[in-house]
Design a protein around this motif. Sequence first.
Motif, PDB file in Angstrom:
ATOM      1  N   GLN A 385       0.808  -1.214   0.000  1.00  0.00           N
ATOM      2  CA  GLN A 385       0.000   0.000   0.000  1.00  0.00           C
ATOM      3  C   GLN A 385       0.843   1.267   0.000  1.00  0.00           C
ATOM      4  OE1 GLN A 385      -3.305  -0.113  -0.354  1.00  0.00           O
ATOM      5  NE2 GLN A 385      -3.030  -2.333  -0.517  1.00  0.00           N
ATOM      6  N   THR A 386       2.136   1.113   0.005  1.00  0.00           N
ATOM      7  CA  THR A 386       3.024   2.277   0.084  1.00  0.00           C
ATOM      8  C   THR A 386       3.352   2.794  -1.306  1.00  0.00           C
ATOM      9  OG1 THR A 386       4.002   1.468   2.133  1.00  0.00           O
ATOM     10  CG2 THR A 386       5.250   3.125   0.911  1.00  0.00           C
ATOM     11  N   ILE A 387       3.304   4.114  -1.440  1.00  0.00           N
ATOM     12  CA  ILE A 387       3.675   4.762  -2.706  1.00  0.00           C
ATOM     13  C   ILE A 387       5.101   5.313  -2.542  1.00  0.00           C
ATOM     14  CG2 ILE A 387       3.136   6.623  -4.318  1.00  0.00           C
ATOM     15  CD1 ILE A 387       0.220   6.340  -3.477  1.00  0.00           C
ATOM     16  N   PHE A 388       5.963   4.871  -3.441  1.00  0.00           N
ATOM     17  CA  PHE A 388       7.374   5.259  -3.383  1.00  0.00           C
ATOM     18  C   PHE A 388       7.671   6.345  -4.423  1.00  0.00           C
ATOM     19  CE2 PHE A 388       7.230   0.952  -1.709  1.00  0.00           C
ATOM     20  CZ  PHE A 388       7.984   1.059  -0.549  1.00  0.00           C
ATOM     21  N   ALA A 411      15.381   9.421 -13.246  1.00  0.00           N
ATOM     22  CA  ALA A 411      14.395   8.979 -12.249  1.00  0.00           C
ATOM     23  C   ALA A 411      13.258   8.235 -12.945  1.00  0.00           C
ATOM     24  CB  ALA A 411      13.840  10.187 -11.481  1.00  0.00           C
ATOM     25  N   ALA A 412      12.846   8.722 -14.126  1.00  0.00           N
ATOM     26  CA  ALA A 412      11.775   8.067 -14.872  1.00  0.00           C
ATOM     27  C   ALA A 412      12.210   6.695 -15.362  1.00  0.00           C
ATOM     28  CB  ALA A 412      11.340   8.947 -16.037  1.00  0.00           C
ATOM     29  N   SER A 413      13.513   6.559 -15.745  1.00  0.00           N
ATOM     30  CA  SER A 413      14.019   5.266 -16.197  1.00  0.00           C
ATOM     31  C   SER A 413      13.923   4.234 -15.082  1.00  0.00           C
ATOM     32  CB  SER A 413      15.473   5.400 -16.686  1.00  0.00           C
ATOM     33  OG  SER A 413      15.523   6.176 -17.853  1.00  0.00           O
ATOM     34  N   VAL A 414      14.311   4.642 -13.848  1.00  0.00           N
ATOM     35  CA  VAL A 414      14.221   3.714 -12.704  1.00  0.00           C
ATOM     36  C   VAL A 414      12.747   3.365 -12.437  1.00  0.00           C
ATOM     37  CG1 VAL A 414      14.631   3.489 -10.237  1.00  0.00           C
ATOM     38  CG2 VAL A 414      16.378   4.537 -11.707  1.00  0.00           C
ATOM     39  N   GLU A 415      11.852   4.394 -12.499  1.00  0.00           N
ATOM     40  CA  GLU A 415      10.429   4.133 -12.257  1.00  0.00           C
ATOM     41  C   GLU A 415       9.890   3.112 -13.255  1.00  0.00           C
ATOM     42  OE1 GLU A 415       6.139   6.532 -12.106  1.00  0.00           O
ATOM     43  OE2 GLU A 415       7.951   7.552 -12.766  1.00  0.00           O
ATOM     44  N   ASN A 426       0.923   2.490 -10.205  1.00  0.00           N
ATOM     45  CA  ASN A 426       0.232   3.486  -9.372  1.00  0.00           C
ATOM     46  C   ASN A 426       0.869   3.629  -8.000  1.00  0.00           C
ATOM     47  OD1 ASN A 426      -0.556   1.040  -8.291  1.00  0.00           O
ATOM     48  ND2 ASN A 426      -2.749   1.522  -8.250  1.00  0.00           N
ATOM     49  N   ARG A 427       1.904   2.829  -7.719  1.00  0.00           N
ATOM     50  CA  ARG A 427       2.593   2.953  -6.439  1.00  0.00           C
ATOM     51  C   ARG A 427       3.958   3.615  -6.615  1.00  0.00           C
ATOM     52  NH1 ARG A 427       3.737  -2.307  -4.553  1.00  0.00           N
ATOM     53  NH2 ARG A 427       4.626  -1.207  -2.761  1.00  0.00           N
ATOM     54  N   LEU A 428       4.183   4.205  -7.787  1.00  0.00           N
ATOM     55  CA  LEU A 428       5.482   4.831  -8.069  1.00  0.00           C
ATOM     56  C   LEU A 428       5.281   6.230  -8.626  1.00  0.00           C
ATOM     57  CD1 LEU A 428       7.234   1.825  -9.846  1.00  0.00           C
ATOM     58  CD2 LEU A 428       7.687   2.632  -7.515  1.00  0.00           C
ATOM     59  N   VAL A 454      20.445   8.437  -7.367  1.00  0.00           N
ATOM     60  CA  VAL A 454      18.986   8.189  -7.366  1.00  0.00           C
ATOM     61  C   VAL A 454      18.598   7.822  -5.940  1.00  0.00           C
ATOM     62  CG1 VAL A 454      17.123   6.697  -8.147  1.00  0.00           C
ATOM     63  CG2 VAL A 454      18.880   7.435  -9.764  1.00  0.00           C
ATOM     64  N   GLU A 455      17.598   8.513  -5.407  1.00  0.00           N
ATOM     65  CA  GLU A 455      17.135   8.234  -4.047  1.00  0.00           C
ATOM     66  C   GLU A 455      15.674   7.767  -4.082  1.00  0.00           C
ATOM     67  OE1 GLU A 455      17.668  11.505  -1.442  1.00  0.00           O
ATOM     68  OE2 GLU A 455      19.868  11.285  -1.340  1.00  0.00           O
ATOM     69  N   ILE A 456      15.323   6.990  -3.069  1.00  0.00           N
ATOM     70  CA  ILE A 456      13.932   6.500  -2.938  1.00  0.00           C
ATOM     71  C   ILE A 456      13.386   6.994  -1.602  1.00  0.00           C
ATOM     72  CG2 ILE A 456      12.450   4.466  -2.766  1.00  0.00           C
ATOM     73  CD1 ILE A 456      14.507   2.961  -4.463  1.00  0.00           C
ATOM     74  N   SER A 457      12.186   7.581  -1.654  1.00  0.00           N
ATOM     75  CA  SER A 457      11.528   8.061  -0.430  1.00  0.00           C
ATOM     76  C   SER A 457      10.038   7.705  -0.492  1.00  0.00           C
ATOM     77  CB  SER A 457      11.711   9.571  -0.296  1.00  0.00           C
ATOM     78  OG  SER A 457      11.085  10.239  -1.392  1.00  0.00           O
ATOM     79  N   LEU A 458       9.336   7.994   0.583  1.00  0.00           N
ATOM     80  CA  LEU A 458       7.877   7.772   0.595  1.00  0.00           C
ATOM     81  C   LEU A 458       7.203   8.998  -0.003  1.00  0.00           C
ATOM     82  CD1 LEU A 458       7.349   6.254   4.157  1.00  0.00           C
ATOM     83  CD2 LEU A 458       7.739   5.068   1.990  1.00  0.00           C
ATOM     84  N   ASP A 459       6.210   8.735  -0.851  1.00  0.00           N
ATOM     85  CA  ASP A 459       5.527   9.847  -1.512  1.00  0.00           C
ATOM     86  C   ASP A 459       4.378  10.333  -0.623  1.00  0.00           C
ATOM     87  OD1 ASP A 459       4.361  11.676  -3.163  1.00  0.00           O
ATOM     88  OD2 ASP A 459       4.374  10.384  -4.943  1.00  0.00           O
ATOM     89  N   LYS A 460       4.694  11.084   0.384  1.00  0.00           N
ATOM     90  CA  LYS A 460       3.679  11.586   1.327  1.00  0.00           C
ATOM     91  C   LYS A 460       2.687  12.513   0.626  1.00  0.00           C
ATOM     92  CE  LYS A 460       5.380   9.624   5.039  1.00  0.00           C
ATOM     93  NZ  LYS A 460       4.624   8.595   5.774  1.00  0.00           N
TER      94      LYS A 460
END
Length: 474
Positions: A385-388, A411-415, A426-428, A454-460
């Motif tokens: 359920q987490t959006i990254f 960033a789009a390439s990693v996504e 829908n979770r990215l 490239v960093e990954i965080s929670l999409d609050k």
Amino acid sequence: MKHLSKIVLALCLVFGFTSVQAQDADNPWAIGIGVNAVDFYPTGEDAPLGDMFDDYFNAGDHWNVLPAVSKLSVSRYIGAGFVGELTGTLNQIDSYGDRSVSDLSYYAADLSFDYSLRALLNDGWFDPVIGLGGGYTWIGEQEGEDISNLDAVSLNGKLGLNFWFSDNLALSLESKYKNFFDVETATHFQHSAGIKFVFGGTDTDGDGIYDKDDECPEQPGLEEFNGCPDTDGDGIEDRQDACPEEAGLAEFDGCPDSDGDGVADPDDDCPEVAGLAEMNGCPDTDGDGVRDSEDECPDEAGPAENDGCPWPDTDGDGILDKDDDCPEEAGPAASNGCPEPTAEVISELNEYSKTVLFDFNKATIRTESEDALQSIVDIMNEYPQTIFHIEGHTDSIGSEAYNEKLSRERAASVENWLSEHGVPANRLTSEGYGETRPIATNSTDAGRQENRRVEISLDKDREMKDNSEEEEMN
């Protein structure tokens, strides 16, 4: 004669206490008893007789009366006010007109067809009667007199009055003219007075109420209901009783309310347990709008969609199971009750993301970075359920516009890679920040190396936006 008087007295007692009606189609039979008087004088024949109706009421000089019951009659109602009557009389003749004779015996049997005017007078107590018929009369022989044996047939006409004391008992007065064609001197008047008893009414259902007064002649019933039944004995006749086999209340049209809840049993889905009218007589103990018989938690209020039970929160995270995408694991509302990655997990993701390499000045991911990316996929899928949020960053070499474009594309390439290898799109989310968010100095090669990442965080922000849109829709 004494025995005859006793018989008559017995008949009076029997019929006097019998519930019968005035003689009509429903009460066709009648018995009459009384006395009679024979008068030869006022018949208009030759002397020694007087003219017609001369001294008609002179009972003392001309009437022959036997001081005992001397008349019996049986009559049967024919219809339309007509009655057929058979009468037997006896007498003792002492006066023949204005002459005295010695105790001649007198016997007569008469049959008449009478018409009652009572119906024309609204069936009241006053009952005039007219009749026509014939009879046979025998008068005993007396030696030395002009009178010999009389054995003849007569033509009779009569007028009478019945005075009804009750529906079954009447005083009957009658005057009959008997004309003898062969023996004219025997023509006479015969007057009578007596009591008439009516009986034999039709009572098809045998309930003691004759059909003429019985509104339910085919069913035994009660007098207070005009012959109609009250099967359950609740004081409401069956015709008006919605539950004729069960004693009930007038307010429920004769139906019972066994549990006393104000809902009649036929309309009560729970007739043995007091309930609510809106629940068709069934109880709702917890008042949640779900009747107890269908409520799996009758003592705790809960919605119908959960069978009357309150929604559980199995994992105790403050989110009801019905709204909790992870009801067995505690998590914040922002992730629909599912657990979110901890700081350690985010740190682990970024350890892998640091090893993701791109071709020089391009957004193409190098092949040796795929193992690290697959590890990222595995970790992300542990939090469904987490959006990254994928962040792209560069050093300060080059123009700011170029760096922003390159970071956004990387960033789009990693996504895209992650969504193609198992993480729902829908979770990215992804965005490039160029050189605007350095984590080290850009003055050294080592610092610039750290800034290219490239960093990954929670999409609050994404989560807050989605929740806000959902609230607006609700």
